[in-house]
Design an enzyme around this catalytic site. Structure first.
Site, short mmCIF file in Angstrom:
data_model
loop_
_atom_site.label_atom_id
_atom_site.label_comp_id
_atom_site.label_asym_id
_atom_site.label_seq_id
_atom_site.Cartn_x
_atom_site.Cartn_y
_atom_site.Cartn_z
NE ARG A 108 37.10 42.17 38.09
CZ ARG A 108 36.59 40.96 37.85
NH1 ARG A 108 37.39 39.92 37.82
NH2 ARG A 108 35.29 40.80 37.63
NE ARG A 139 35.06 40.19 44.38
CZ ARG A 139 34.72 39.74 43.19
NH1 ARG A 139 33.66 38.95 43.06
NH2 ARG A 139 35.41 40.05 42.11
NE ARG A 150 42.62 35.13 43.41
CZ ARG A 150 41.43 34.61 43.65
NH1 ARG A 150 40.35 35.08 43.04
NH2 ARG A 150 41.30 33.60 44.50
CB SER A 209 33.61 29.90 44.74
OG SER A 209 35.01 29.89 44.90
CD GLU A 237 33.40 34.08 43.02
OE1 GLU A 237 34.29 33.51 43.66
OE2 GLU A 237 33.46 34.28 41.79
#
Length: 426
Positions: free
Chosen positions: A276, A388, A261, A351, A348
């Site tokens: 991130r 994460r 990403r 999800s 987060e």
């Protein structure tokens, strides 16, 4: 894409969904107008083709000047047919471009608003009170150095900002998390998959990642390939252009892949550490099922995510994501956010999204049902996003001496109960 009949029969529902997402409804008018133009162009083309066929039947019976006149008329009509066909093609393209812009219709239950308008559905576990234990928690960057688990400096040297090396027990933690995730998925009936991280444009477009998310996608220059940000992309396209037997549904896959990403728009956010990053590994659940069972399957995916976080002995909350923070394809999304002690907030970790038949329509994935074929539903859910998960484990289970207790469920995969410091504690 959305069902064209829904747009045609109930445009106000589509407008309401766009408003709930905080988007303009201009595209609805454009799509409706394009749909009318498309249908009119089809009628016009078919009419010209009908004239052409009728004229073709008259020519063999004609003689002399009459035949010459008919042949001349045929030549003129052929040009008109060609022009009508080109007009139909252009109208089809304009209609498709417009309807492909429209996001899936958000569920009635999804909260309205943007990123900060989520609703907390439940909170599981209690964050550790480090003050009561008599020490200040270290962040995962410091713990990563103490344990010899994370090397950010060399990651930046080799690849640039937001890259890292997992070393020693850091690398072992990744393998342990992947193995535990795959074991849980296999026991739940998922088929393990190792998915490609490079896909063709159709896979990206079909899953909705070339619309509002296009700025966050890496494209391979000189080749018609993209790097995926999630194996959802490859797994959604896995059954593209196929008709699935309804008896085979649900089809559940647990896919491992590297993910990439750009993190566009995140300038200044989470610049420290591995929360991130531009590259990470992930195990993603992906399901094909019927529209009728999609909501129930969404709840099952959420429960599997919660089961995994429970095994990691983390404190976390489950949120109902607001419509404005949904991806293009989802009607509803639940996030599980783990408590990160040094940040003093939930972040987060996983999800899960219900995309109904939106992706299936784009990728032409249908089921063979009684009475004919129709699009199936697709859903996705993160089982573990490695960086994460490592952040949450290290910070949650750290001890005053810099060691980290290993959650019991993870111990068999790591072969130890405690991660011991290998570098001096500062």
């Amino acid at each position: 894409m959305i069902d064209p009949r829904l747009l045609r029969d109930d445009p106000e529902r589509v407008r309401a969904s766009l408003a709930k997402r905080g988007l303009s409804d201009e595209v609805v008018d454009r799509a409706l107008a394009a749909d009318v133009a498309r249908r009119e162009s089809i009628v016009a083309f078919e009419a010209k083709r009908g004239e052409q066929k009728q004229l073709g039947k008259l020519i063999p019976q004609a003689q002399g000047e009459e035949k010459q006149a008919l042949l001349a008329q045929t030549k003129t009509l052929a040009g008109e047919v060609k022009a009508a066909e080109a007009a139909q093609t252009a109208a089809e393209e304009q209609w498709r471009d417009a309807i492909m812009e429209i996001p899936n219709v958000a569920a009635d239950e999804a909260p309205a608003g943007g990123e900060d308008d989520f609703v907390v559905l439940e909170t599981i576990g209690t964050p550790r009170d480090f003050a009561a234990e008599g020490f200040e928690p270290r962040d995962h960057v410091e713990l990563g150095k103490i344990l010899g688990a994370i090397d950010l400096e060399r990651g930046a040297k080799v690849s640039g900002s937001r890259f890292y090396f997992l070393t020693g027990v850091g690398a072992e933690l990744e393998f342990a998390l992947v193995n535990m995730a795959m074991e849980q998925a296999r026991e739940a009936g998922f088929t393990p998959v190792i998915a490609p991280s490079l896909v063709k444009p159709r896979a990206m477009e079909g899953t909705g990642f070339l619309g509002q998310a296009a700025d966050d996608v890496y494209r391979i220059e000189g080749e018609d390939l993209y790097l995926v940000g999630t194996s959802e992309v490859a797994m959604a396209a896995y059954h593209s252009d196929e008709i699935l037997d309804v008896e085979s549904l649900p089809r559940r896959y647990a896919a491992f892949s590297p993910c990439f990403r750009k993190e566009a728009g995140s300038h200044g956010k989470d610049t420290k550490g591995i929360i991130r990053v531009h590259w990470f590994d992930k195990v993603e659940m992906f399901v094909y099922t019927t529209l009728e069972d999609a909501d129930a399957e969404h709840q099952r995916l959420l429960q599997w995510e919660k089961d995994f976080l429970d095994k990691l002995e983390l404190a976390y909350q489950v949120i109902d994501t607001a419509a404005g923070d949904l991806g293009l394809s989802a009607i509803r999304k639940f996030d599980c956010e783990a408590w990160i002690p040094t940040q003093g907030k939930y972040r987060e970790l996983t999800s899960t999204s219900n995309c109904t038949d939106f992706q299936a329509r784009r990728l032409d994935i249908r089921g063979r049902f009684e009475g004919g074929t129709r699009p199936v539903a697709t859903l996705n859910g993160t089982l573990t996003a490695i960086p994460r998960a490592i952040v949450a484990i290290l910070e949650t289970h750290q001890q005053a001496d810099g060691s980290v207790k290993v959650p019991k469920a993870l111990q068999k995969w790591l072969g130890r109960e405690v991660l011991e410091p290998v570098n001096p504690v500062g």
